[in-house]
Design a protein around this motif. Structure first.
Motif, PDB file in Angstrom:
ATOM      1  N   LEU B  27       0.538  -0.710  -0.007  1.00 47.86           N
ATOM      2  CA  LEU B  27       0.151  -0.080   0.514  1.00 47.86           C
ATOM      3  C   LEU B  27       1.228   1.215   0.263  1.00 47.86           C
ATOM      4  CD1 LEU B  27      -2.879  -0.432   2.268  1.00 47.86           C
ATOM      5  CD2 LEU B  27      -2.983   0.116   0.318  1.00 47.86           C
ATOM      6  N   LEU B  28       1.865   1.722   0.722  1.00 50.73           N
ATOM      7  CA  LEU B  28       3.023   2.140   0.551  1.00 50.73           C
ATOM      8  C   LEU B  28       3.398   2.372  -0.605  1.00 50.73           C
ATOM      9  CD1 LEU B  28       4.135   4.309   2.776  1.00 50.73           C
ATOM     10  CD2 LEU B  28       5.644   2.494   3.107  1.00 50.73           C
ATOM     11  N   PHE B  29       4.381   2.180  -1.245  1.00 48.66           N
ATOM     12  CA  PHE B  29       4.974   1.737  -2.521  1.00 48.66           C
ATOM     13  C   PHE B  29       3.893   2.266  -3.157  1.00 48.66           C
ATOM     14  CE2 PHE B  29       8.434   0.517  -1.193  1.00 48.66           C
ATOM     15  CZ  PHE B  29       8.816  -0.294  -1.126  1.00 48.66           C
ATOM     16  N   PHE B  30       2.507   1.194  -3.928  1.00 51.63           N
ATOM     17  CA  PHE B  30       1.638   2.711  -4.113  1.00 51.63           C
ATOM     18  C   PHE B  30       0.975   3.781  -4.235  1.00 51.63           C
ATOM     19  CE2 PHE B  30      -2.500   3.215  -6.752  1.00 51.63           C
ATOM     20  CZ  PHE B  30      -3.206   3.566  -5.999  1.00 51.63           C
ATOM     21  N   PHE B  31       0.927   4.379  -2.323  1.00 50.32           N
ATOM     22  CA  PHE B  31       1.081   5.886  -2.188  1.00 50.32           C
ATOM     23  C   PHE B  31       1.817   6.711  -3.010  1.00 50.32           C
ATOM     24  CE2 PHE B  31      -3.184   6.904  -1.251  1.00 50.32           C
ATOM     25  CZ  PHE B  31      -3.318   5.600  -0.130  1.00 50.32           C
ATOM     26  N   MET B  32       3.156   6.196  -3.130  1.00 52.20           N
ATOM     27  CA  MET B  32       4.237   6.583  -3.005  1.00 52.20           C
ATOM     28  C   MET B  32       4.614   6.811  -5.138  1.00 52.20           C
ATOM     29  SD  MET B  32       7.549   5.282  -0.388  1.00 52.20           S
ATOM     30  CE  MET B  32       8.793   5.938  -1.252  1.00 52.20           C
ATOM     31  N   VAL B  33       4.006   5.704  -5.033  1.00 60.10           N
ATOM     32  CA  VAL B  33       4.435   5.899  -6.868  1.00 60.10           C
ATOM     33  C   VAL B  33       2.905   7.050  -7.688  1.00 60.10           C
ATOM     34  CG1 VAL B  33       3.926   4.574  -9.245  1.00 60.10           C
ATOM     35  CG2 VAL B  33       5.891   4.170  -7.068  1.00 60.10           C
ATOM     36  N   THR B  34       1.683   6.840  -7.100  1.00 59.76           N
ATOM     37  CA  THR B  34       1.053   7.682  -7.376  1.00 59.76           C
ATOM     38  C   THR B  34       0.525   9.415  -6.838  1.00 59.76           C
ATOM     39  OG1 THR B  34      -1.029   7.355  -6.238  1.00 59.76           O
ATOM     40  CG2 THR B  34      -0.467   5.619  -8.352  1.00 59.76           C
ATOM     41  N   THR B  35       1.361   9.653  -6.211  1.00 59.75           N
ATOM     42  CA  THR B  35       0.670  11.258  -5.706  1.00 59.75           C
ATOM     43  C   THR B  35       1.971  11.769  -5.773  1.00 59.75           C
ATOM     44  OG1 THR B  35       1.397  10.714  -3.407  1.00 59.75           O
ATOM     45  CG2 THR B  35      -0.949   9.584  -3.469  1.00 59.75           C
ATOM     46  N   VAL B  36       1.832  12.618  -5.403  1.00 56.69           N
ATOM     47  CA  VAL B  36       2.332  13.981  -5.591  1.00 56.69           C
ATOM     48  C   VAL B  36       2.760  15.088  -4.269  1.00 56.69           C
ATOM     49  CG1 VAL B  36       3.703  16.069  -6.549  1.00 56.69           C
ATOM     50  CG2 VAL B  36       2.551  14.461  -8.193  1.00 56.69           C
ATOM     51  N   LEU B  37       3.751  15.493  -3.188  1.00 53.29           N
ATOM     52  CA  LEU B  37       3.278  15.534  -2.553  1.00 53.29           C
ATOM     53  C   LEU B  37       2.938  16.990  -2.807  1.00 53.29           C
ATOM     54  CD1 LEU B  37       6.977  14.652  -0.798  1.00 53.29           C
ATOM     55  CD2 LEU B  37       4.677  14.579   0.345  1.00 53.29           C
ATOM     56  N   ARG B  38       2.001  17.744  -1.822  1.00 53.31           N
ATOM     57  CA  ARG B  38       1.564  18.576  -2.609  1.00 53.31           C
ATOM     58  C   ARG B  38       2.517  20.459  -1.394  1.00 53.31           C
ATOM     59  NH1 ARG B  38      -0.245  20.898  -5.210  1.00 53.31           N
ATOM     60  NH2 ARG B  38      -1.947  20.539  -6.661  1.00 53.31           N
ATOM     61  N   GLU B  39       2.995  21.014  -2.318  1.00 52.69           N
ATOM     62  CA  GLU B  39       3.600  22.491  -1.346  1.00 52.69           C
ATOM     63  C   GLU B  39       2.849  23.237  -1.908  1.00 52.69           C
ATOM     64  OE1 GLU B  39       7.097  21.967  -3.226  1.00 52.69           O
ATOM     65  OE2 GLU B  39       7.342  19.767  -3.304  1.00 52.69           O
ATOM     66  N   VAL B  40       1.897  23.708  -2.628  1.00 52.38           N
ATOM     67  CA  VAL B  40       1.797  25.372  -2.657  1.00 52.38           C
ATOM     68  C   VAL B  40       0.316  25.317  -2.128  1.00 52.38           C
ATOM     69  CG1 VAL B  40       1.200  26.532  -4.510  1.00 52.38           C
ATOM     70  CG2 VAL B  40       3.336  24.696  -4.689  1.00 52.38           C
ATOM     71  N   THR B  41       0.609  26.687  -1.715  1.00 53.46           N
ATOM     72  CA  THR B  41      -0.968  26.738  -1.122  1.00 53.46           C
ATOM     73  C   THR B  41      -1.528  27.841  -2.366  1.00 53.46           C
ATOM     74  OG1 THR B  41      -0.006  28.589   0.405  1.00 53.46           O
ATOM     75  CG2 THR B  41      -0.439  26.366   1.384  1.00 53.46           C
ATOM     76  N   LEU B  42      -2.556  28.127  -2.439  1.00 48.71           N
ATOM     77  CA  LEU B  42      -3.095  28.971  -3.716  1.00 48.71           C
ATOM     78  C   LEU B  42      -3.604  29.877  -2.574  1.00 48.71           C
ATOM     79  CD1 LEU B  42      -5.531  26.832  -5.923  1.00 48.71           C
ATOM     80  CD2 LEU B  42      -3.721  27.528  -6.624  1.00 48.71           C
ATOM     81  N   LYS B  43      -2.716  30.865  -3.555  1.00 48.39           N
ATOM     82  CA  LYS B  43      -2.774  32.061  -3.896  1.00 48.39           C
ATOM     83  C   LYS B  43      -4.026  32.862  -4.092  1.00 48.39           C
ATOM     84  CE  LYS B  43       0.893  33.396  -0.974  1.00 48.39           C
ATOM     85  NZ  LYS B  43       2.111  32.913  -1.429  1.00 48.39           N
ATOM     86  N   VAL B  44      -4.199  31.772  -5.325  1.00 49.38           N
ATOM     87  CA  VAL B  44      -5.220  32.905  -6.420  1.00 49.38           C
ATOM     88  C   VAL B  44      -7.256  31.841  -5.932  1.00 49.38           C
ATOM     89  CG1 VAL B  44      -3.516  34.220  -7.403  1.00 49.38           C
ATOM     90  CG2 VAL B  44      -4.799  31.854  -8.369  1.00 49.38           C
ATOM     91  N   LYS B  45      -7.437  32.330  -6.693  1.00 51.38           N
ATOM     92  CA  LYS B  45      -8.564  31.355  -6.710  1.00 51.38           C
ATOM     93  C   LYS B  45      -8.760  30.665  -8.468  1.00 51.38           C
ATOM     94  CE  LYS B  45     -13.146  32.957  -8.070  1.00 51.38           C
ATOM     95  NZ  LYS B  45     -13.858  32.349  -8.785  1.00 51.38           N
ATOM     96  N   LEU B  46      -9.376  30.135  -8.126  1.00 54.73           N
ATOM     97  CA  LEU B  46      -9.348  28.904  -9.019  1.00 54.73           C
ATOM     98  C   LEU B  46     -10.200  27.756  -8.888  1.00 54.73           C
ATOM     99  CD1 LEU B  46      -6.315  28.640 -11.025  1.00 54.73           C
ATOM    100  CD2 LEU B  46      -6.113  26.132  -9.540  1.00 54.73           C
ATOM    101  N   ASP B  47     -10.961  27.659 -10.168  1.00 53.65           N
ATOM    102  CA  ASP B  47     -12.515  27.209 -10.673  1.00 53.65           C
ATOM    103  C   ASP B  47     -12.140  26.856 -11.759  1.00 53.65           C
ATOM    104  OD1 ASP B  47     -14.744  29.414  -9.238  1.00 53.65           O
ATOM    105  OD2 ASP B  47     -13.380  27.097  -8.496  1.00 53.65           O
ATOM    106  N   LEU B  48     -11.928  25.273 -12.506  1.00 52.22           N
ATOM    107  CA  LEU B  48     -11.363  24.887 -13.624  1.00 52.22           C
ATOM    108  C   LEU B  48     -12.585  25.241 -14.306  1.00 52.22           C
ATOM    109  CD1 LEU B  48      -8.984  22.553 -12.499  1.00 52.22           C
ATOM    110  CD2 LEU B  48      -8.232  24.195 -13.749  1.00 52.22           C
TER     111      LEU B  48
END
Lengths: 180, 148
Positions: B27-48
């Protein structure tokens, strides 16, 4: 004493804490990461225009001018159209099955120019780009089916078959600069 | 009757849990491979916005993000459209080409993912695109959600 065969105890490392460490690491990753689904419309920008060099001459019939204003009204080669007609008109323009003199000479030469105003909202621009991409997708799918029997998306990445279909219908899309 | 004794099973059956760490590591390897460490806090509003002909970016390590949208002001207000790259708002448009050029040096196959709020005006986007052309980062991707 009686010679008893002593059962040799193999040296064993206590592995019970291994599971705890694994759980800790797992929870750390669960908390700090996101499954970032990165989907979007991919594009390759053209190299920047050299101010000295003139752009190569393009025949008028090979160029489809699409203009979108800030309210989302669309003009294709000076004709007002609605968003639903865009895709079909583009397919007709690129493919030109009837060899109409107003439309492109061949799919390889056809260029689609998309020009919006500075005030045009982003979602309208993306809708237009989506229609252009969808026109190319339909054309490529049709060519792929007639040549290879499968959809374009099912062709192996970077194979000669995919390259051939790409060369038949190259995505020559120009995002024109808005008039300031 | 006294000769018959009820036989009880003396031994206890234990389910071997020695495989538990292996399962958890999987399970751990699955998460390590498929995810990205989120480091950015959005300063702008973002509606895609949504689109049909979208493709998934397979190589996540090659992606760099540029966010554009109305700036989040205190007290839940929104300001002008701003550009955010990696945690900070970029005010000077001309600086973008240098930032992206540095990123291109680090990763030659860079893909720039443009995450733009759906009501943002096209004018700002075209300025950013010109900067990207100058910087040499030609592979871009307009981030959109999938339209049903």
């Amino acid at each position: 004493m009686l010679l008893k065969k002593r059962k040799r105890e193999g040296a064993e490392i206590n592995g019970s804490s291994m599971a705890d460490i694994a759980f800790l690491l797992l929870i750390f990753f669960l908390v700090t990461t996101t499954i970032n689904v990165d989907t979007g419309i991919g594009m390759v920008l053209p190299p920047p225009l050299d101010e000295e060099v003139d752009p190569p001459p393009i025949r008028e019939r090979n160029l489809m001018n699409i203009l979108v204003n800030a309210q989302g009204l669309i003009l294709m080669d000076e004709q007002p159209v609605s968003i639903n007609e865009v895709k079909d008109k583009l397919i007709e323009f690129i493919d030109n099955p009837t060899n109409n003199e107003e439309l492109s000479i061949s799919p390889e030469a056809a260029i689609v120019s998309l020009k919006t105003q500075r005030e045009t909202p982003y979602n309208i621009y993306i809708d237009m780009l989506d229609e252009v991409m969808s026109a190319y997708k339909d054309l490529r799918d049709a060519a792929s089916r007639s040549n290879y029997g499968v959809e374009y998306a099912r062709l192996v990445e970077n194979s000669p078959q995919q390259e051939q279909i790409k060369d038949m219908y190259p995505k020559k899309i120009s995002i024109a600069e808005p008039d300031s | 009757m006294a000769h018959f004794k009820k036989k009880q099973a003396g031994t206890k059956q234990e389910v071997p849990t020695s495989a538990m760490p292996d399962v958890v590591f999987m399970l751990l390897f699955f998460f390590m491979v498929t995810t990205v460490l989120r480091e950015v806090t959005l300063k702008v509003k973002l509606d895609l916005t949504k689109a049909n002909n979208i493709e998934k970016i397979e190589e996540k390590r090659l992606v760099s993000y540029i966010y554009m949208g109305p700036e989040r002001l205190p007290q839940n207000k929104f300001g002008e459209d701003k550009i955010q790259i990696d945690d900070s708002i970029v005010d000077d448009i001309g600086a973008i080409r240098n930032i992206m050029y540095d990123k291109l040096i680090e990763e030659p196959r860079l893909i720039v993912s443009l995450r733009v709020d759906q009501n943002s005006e096209f004018g700002l986007l075209t300025d950013v695109q010109k900067e990207l052309q100058q910087a040499g980062t030609f592979r871009i991707n307009y981030s959109t959600k999938r339209e049903d």
